[in-house]
Design an enzyme around this catalytic site. Sequence first.
Site, PDB file in Angstrom:
ATOM      1  CG  HIS A 122      -1.497  -1.265   1.479  1.00  0.00           C
ATOM      2  ND1 HIS A 122      -2.442  -1.884   0.432  1.00  0.00           N
ATOM      3  CD2 HIS A 122      -1.782  -2.130   2.655  1.00  0.00           C
ATOM      4  CE1 HIS A 122      -2.891  -3.101   0.959  1.00  0.00           C
ATOM      5  NE2 HIS A 122      -2.528  -3.022   2.244  1.00  0.00           N
ATOM      6  NE  ARG A 123       3.434   2.592  -4.857  1.00  0.00           N
ATOM      7  CZ  ARG A 123       3.112   1.584  -5.573  1.00  0.00           C
ATOM      8  NH1 ARG A 123       2.880   0.449  -4.864  1.00  0.00           N
ATOM      9  NH2 ARG A 123       2.973   1.444  -7.003  1.00  0.00           N
ATOM     10  CG  LEU A 124       1.402   2.318   4.352  1.00  0.00           C
ATOM     11  CD1 LEU A 124       0.436   1.641   5.123  1.00  0.00           C
ATOM     12  CD2 LEU A 124       1.317   3.843   4.553  1.00  0.00           C
TER      13      LEU A 124
END
Length: 212
Positions: free
Chosen positions: A189-191
């Site tokens: 999640h682009r984390l």
Amino acid sequence: MKLDDIRREYTKDGLSREKLDDNPIVQFEHWLQQAVDANLSDPTAMVVATVDEHGQPSQRIVLLKQVDDNGFVFFTNTGSRKAQELKGNNKISLHFPWHNLERQVIVYGEAEPLPTTAVAKYFLSRPKESQLAAWASQQSRPVSSRQALMQTFNSMKAKFAKGDIPLPDFWGGYCVKPHQIEFWQGGEHRLHDRFMYRKDPSGQWQVERLNP
């Protein structure tokens, strides 16, 4: 093709403070060894960024040739664009893009010229063809054609057909003394997981997590 539709999730691994060594050079060597063990293409390839007198950045890919507590070492023609820019501004950034491992490392520091003895030792360890290529290429300068370049190469080959090939006086190397090193591990999640090491005034490394 819609470029904004090209994306994927990063799911290979996470990165926590507990997994990091207190010394970023040790941590880098660990990740570099894993990149080598994973059979990545050119695991020592790094993007070298310099800045000219007008503030214009430029980049190119160079191979890392040594790393230890002193810094990151690479070699180049001293007439090249990067070498000329480093004369006026020795601040430099190195970027290691290990895509298949969903990792990257960014090094921020200053480049210091290596002594001639260190440059000569490495130059003489190179394959003969690479030594000849160093003599043949006026790096970063215009050349009329590939044929002209090969003619110069063949001329150097004939000139140094007997005996050792000497170190060109226009060939040198640099040791990048880091003051910041970032380790990046892709996350879902682009984390992404990002940790920045910073050298404090006493010369000790401090590390903190960054937002993705």
